[in-house]
Each structure stands twice: as C-alpha cells, then as structure tokens.
Design a protein around this motif. Structure first.
Motif, mmCIF file in Angstrom:
data_model
loop_
_atom_site.group_PDB
_atom_site.id
_atom_site.type_symbol
_atom_site.label_atom_id
_atom_site.label_comp_id
_atom_site.label_asym_id
_atom_site.label_seq_id
_atom_site.Cartn_x
_atom_site.Cartn_y
_atom_site.Cartn_z
ATOM 1 N N LEU A 87 -2.381 11.523 99.499
ATOM 2 C CA LEU A 87 -3.832 11.409 99.325
ATOM 3 C C LEU A 87 -4.352 12.514 98.414
ATOM 4 O O LEU A 87 -5.199 12.266 97.549
ATOM 5 N N GLY A 88 -3.829 13.738 98.593
ATOM 6 C CA GLY A 88 -4.230 14.834 97.716
ATOM 7 C C GLY A 88 -3.887 14.556 96.268
ATOM 8 O O GLY A 88 -4.660 14.864 95.350
ATOM 9 N N SER A 89 -2.726 13.944 96.042
ATOM 10 C CA SER A 89 -2.319 13.600 94.687
ATOM 11 C C SER A 89 -3.248 12.553 94.081
ATOM 12 O O SER A 89 -3.643 12.657 92.914
ATOM 13 N N THR A 90 -3.627 11.545 94.877
ATOM 14 C CA THR A 90 -4.561 10.539 94.355
ATOM 15 C C THR A 90 -5.909 11.175 94.025
ATOM 16 O O THR A 90 -6.546 10.814 93.026
ATOM 17 N N GLU A 91 -6.330 12.123 94.834
ATOM 18 C CA GLU A 91 -7.603 12.809 94.573
ATOM 19 C C GLU A 91 -7.559 13.546 93.241
ATOM 20 O O GLU A 91 -8.502 13.469 92.435
ATOM 21 N N ASP A 92 -6.462 14.249 93.012
ATOM 22 C CA ASP A 92 -6.338 15.008 91.765
ATOM 23 C C ASP A 92 -6.290 14.091 90.549
ATOM 24 O O ASP A 92 -6.941 14.336 89.530
ATOM 25 N N VAL A 93 -5.513 13.018 90.659
ATOM 26 C CA VAL A 93 -5.376 12.092 89.533
ATOM 27 C C VAL A 93 -6.688 11.407 89.219
ATOM 28 O O VAL A 93 -7.136 11.368 88.058
ATOM 29 N N TRP A 94 -7.353 10.858 90.237
ATOM 30 C CA TRP A 94 -8.575 10.102 89.971
ATOM 31 C C TRP A 94 -9.758 11.000 89.620
ATOM 32 O O TRP A 94 -10.628 10.612 88.833
ATOM 33 N N THR A 95 -9.786 12.216 90.169
ATOM 34 C CA THR A 95 -10.836 13.169 89.761
ATOM 35 C C THR A 95 -10.716 13.471 88.279
ATOM 36 O O THR A 95 -11.707 13.459 87.537
ATOM 37 N N SER A 96 -9.485 13.735 87.822
ATOM 38 C CA SER A 96 -9.251 14.022 86.411
ATOM 39 C C SER A 96 -9.573 12.816 85.537
ATOM 40 O O SER A 96 -10.211 12.952 84.479
ATOM 41 N N TYR A 97 -9.151 11.648 85.978
ATOM 42 C CA TYR A 97 -9.378 10.425 85.189
ATOM 43 C C TYR A 97 -10.872 10.147 85.056
ATOM 44 O O TYR A 97 -11.383 9.835 83.969
ATOM 45 N N ARG A 216 0.411 8.726 86.259
ATOM 46 C CA ARG A 216 -0.271 9.980 85.920
ATOM 47 C C ARG A 216 0.175 11.138 86.807
ATOM 48 O O ARG A 216 0.299 12.276 86.340
ATOM 49 N N ALA A 217 0.437 10.858 88.075
ATOM 50 C CA ALA A 217 0.928 11.904 88.964
ATOM 51 C C ALA A 217 2.312 12.361 88.533
ATOM 52 O O ALA A 217 2.626 13.565 88.562
ATOM 53 N N ASN A 218 3.141 11.412 88.121
ATOM 54 C CA ASN A 218 4.494 11.762 87.689
ATOM 55 C C ASN A 218 4.469 12.508 86.359
ATOM 56 O O ASN A 218 5.231 13.456 86.152
ATOM 57 N N ASP A 219 3.597 12.107 85.449
ATOM 58 C CA ASP A 219 3.474 12.813 84.171
ATOM 59 C C ASP A 219 3.050 14.266 84.389
ATOM 60 O O ASP A 219 3.475 15.167 83.662
ATOM 61 N N ALA A 220 2.212 14.482 85.397
ATOM 62 C CA ALA A 220 1.685 15.822 85.637
ATOM 63 C C ALA A 220 2.661 16.713 86.394
ATOM 64 O O ALA A 220 2.818 17.896 86.077
ATOM 65 N N LYS A 221 3.384 16.128 87.371
ATOM 66 C CA LYS A 221 4.190 16.977 88.250
ATOM 67 C C LYS A 221 5.591 16.432 88.547
ATOM 68 O O LYS A 221 6.287 16.990 89.397
ATOM 69 N N SER A 222 6.003 15.399 87.858
ATOM 70 C CA SER A 222 7.347 14.836 88.042
ATOM 71 C C SER A 222 7.664 14.578 89.512
ATOM 72 O O SER A 222 8.666 15.058 90.059
ATOM 73 N N ILE A 223 6.829 13.772 90.158
ATOM 74 C CA ILE A 223 7.000 13.530 91.584
ATOM 75 C C ILE A 223 8.042 12.456 91.888
ATOM 76 O O ILE A 223 8.533 12.366 93.015
ATOM 77 N N LEU A 224 8.382 11.629 90.896
ATOM 78 C CA LEU A 224 9.287 10.510 91.153
ATOM 79 C C LEU A 224 10.740 10.912 90.942
ATOM 80 O O LEU A 224 11.073 11.607 89.981
ATOM 81 N N GLY A 276 -0.459 3.713 82.714
ATOM 82 C CA GLY A 276 -1.340 4.759 83.211
ATOM 83 C C GLY A 276 -2.772 4.599 82.731
ATOM 84 O O GLY A 276 -3.527 5.567 82.674
ATOM 85 N N ASP A 277 -3.172 3.362 82.421
ATOM 86 C CA ASP A 277 -4.455 3.094 81.788
ATOM 87 C C ASP A 277 -5.188 2.005 82.566
ATOM 88 O O ASP A 277 -4.725 0.865 82.631
ATOM 89 N N ILE A 278 -6.338 2.331 83.153
ATOM 90 C CA ILE A 278 -7.057 1.341 83.947
ATOM 91 C C ILE A 278 -7.588 0.196 83.091
ATOM 92 O O ILE A 278 -7.885 -0.886 83.618
ATOM 93 N N ARG A 279 -7.678 0.403 81.793
ATOM 94 C CA ARG A 279 -8.134 -0.688 80.920
ATOM 95 C C ARG A 279 -7.115 -1.821 80.880
ATOM 96 O O ARG A 279 -7.458 -2.953 80.509
#
Length: 289
Positions: A87-97, A216-224, A276-279
């Motif tokens: 959840l924290g990761s989703t918060e960071d990603v969507w806040t930035s986006y 986007r989370a993986n690009d930022a912190k290589s979580i996968l 990684g693009d909502i469009r």
C-alpha cells in the motif's frame, strides 16, 4: 518481491478480532449499479458462483468455510507488514504520477477485517472478497482471501497478493480521476453487465492501473524478482469471469460477465505493466477488449 526499501503505509485500519463478523445479511449498495458490481462481487463473478467455490468439501450448513482463520498472537504480523508495504508503494507511485499531471492524489485507507465488517457500501463479508468502496474511499480485505486465491484458484505468491491490492487501489485511482462519477452520471450510456459492459471495462482498467503501479514501482526501486511477473499474470488469469464460471457452474455465460475473461485481464494488466502509462488504459474507448 524485494520490499526492503519500501515504507509501511499508516493508512491501515486493522479491524481483525473486533467482533465485526457474524451472520448479518449484507446491505444493499445504493450508489449506482456499476458500484454494486465493484462492491458486491467476489473480485469478478456472480456471488452464486463464489459460494459454490467456497463450499468445497464443507456441508451446506457449515459456516466455517467462510470464516477467516484466527491471527496468531505470537511473532510479527508478516501479512499485515506485507500489505502495508505494498500500500505504501502504491501511495508513492500514484502521488508522484498525479503530481506529474498537476493533480493531488488523496490516499485511500485499507481495512483489514476477519469474517465481516461494515462499510459505507454495505456489509463486507469474507465470502465477498476484497473490494473498494468509493463512498468511503476505502479498500476492504480479509486476508483469508489469499488462501482462497492460492489453494482454490491456484494463484499464490507475493506478487499475486500485491496484484490484488493494486487492483483495488486502481479503483481508487479511478475515483480520484472522476471516472466513477462520470460512469454513474452517464447511467445507461452502456449496459452495466455483459462482455463489453461498463463493469467489465471498469475492472479491466483497474487491472491496467495495477500494471502501471508495478511498472513504475519496479523502475524506481527494482521490487520485482524472478517469477514475480508470472505470479501476477497467474492471479489476473485466475479471477477471469470465464474461468470462475467454469469452475463454479461448469459453463460460461458472457452476458453475466462483470470483470472480463482471463485473457482480457491478463492483457490489460500486461499493458499497464509494459507501458507504465495510464493513457494506455482507456478501456472505455477501446473498440475491442
């Protein structure tokens, strides 16, 4: 998944063990037909199919099949920690986006419950599965669902669980973007249910948004890590309307679809994961799903 660098969100309400469970009948959701599908269905199917899946080997009168297991009082609550970090990761990603779009992202809260709890969209029960309630901006989750996902639907693993959370947060993103309000306002612009209905398009977009988060989370912190993507794809496939209907009733009724087929869910989740693009997640304009 590698989550060592992820912070734990504080937007979690832990209602497990609060006595909220029981046998009360679910309340009806009075905020629009499309929201009924979001809040009253088991992650993508008709409730009748869900109950047949949950019964398993239990007798029809045995209610223990839908009661969450008791949480251990010893040792760290690793499942809660995992959910908090996702959840924290989703918060960071969507806040930035949202900042990139010149907008403000308002974080949702996530409610952990056991057995049942009250939401602004009605009474949440274990058998209903995880859902997002747009009326109170909260995600509701009984951790027992993950056992069902793994044992009955064959989709286990960390990224499978992360996909579930990210999908529900995807509905919150839709709410933040005004997509849900627009759908409710249009009410009747397209049929709610069915293979190309508003409910399917709404759910497939949430799948795509889940993929956007993962990318986007993986690009930022290589979580996968190795195998994680396949776990997510397995989870998306496991909750397809066609697969669940075959398991629950032995045949498929496209007119009853609410969330899309396994292939569609995998396709839209993959699209978000790749771009990684909502469009690229505009399921409402897509001529073919």
């Amino acid at each position: 998944m590698r989550l060592d660098d992820e912070r734990e969100s504080t937007n979690i309400d832990d209602e497990r063990g609060s006595g909220g469970g029981g046998g009360r009948a679910p309340l009806k959701i009075g905020i629009g037909g499309i929201l009924l599908a979001l809040g009253a269905l088991y992650f993508g199917v008709d409730p009748k199919i869900v109950f047949s899946l949950l019964e398993g080997s239990a007798s029809s009168g045995n209610q223990s099949a839908v009661v969450a297991p008791q949480q251990s009082v010893q040792g760290p609550d690793t499942q809660k920690q995992f959910i908090a970090r996702i959840l924290g990761s989703t918060e960071d990603v969507w806040t930035s986006y949202f900042q990139q779009m010149g907008r403000t992202y308002h974080e949702p809260r996530l409610v952990l419950f056991s057995g049942g709890t009250q939401s602004a969209c009605g009474y949440a029960q274990t058998s209903v599965g995880p859902f997002y309630c747009p009326a109170d901006h909260k995600v509701y989750l009984d951790l027992a669902f993950f056992q069902e996902l793994k044992n009955r639907l064959g989709a286990g693993g960390d990224f499978a669980r992360a996909y579930v959370v990210a999908h529900e947060v995807g509905h919150h993103v839709q709410n933040e973007l005004g997509i849900m309000a627009q759908l409710e306002k249009q009410n009747g612009g397209m049929s709610e249910r069915g293979a190309t209905g508003a409910s399917v398009r709404t759910e497939l977009q949430a799948d795509c948004f889940a993929g956007v988060w993962a990318k986007r989370a993986n690009d930022a912190k290589s979580i996968l890590q190795s195998g994680d993507v396949q776990q997510g794809l397995n989870a998306a496939s496991a909750v397809g309307d066609d697969r669940l209907e075959r398991q629950g009733q032995g045949y498929v009724v496209p007119d009853s679809f609410t969330h899309g087929t396994s292939a569609q869910r995998v396709n839209w989740f993959s699209r978000g994961l790749q771009t990684g693009d909502i469009r690229q997640c505009d399921t409402f304009s897509a001529p073919a799903l």
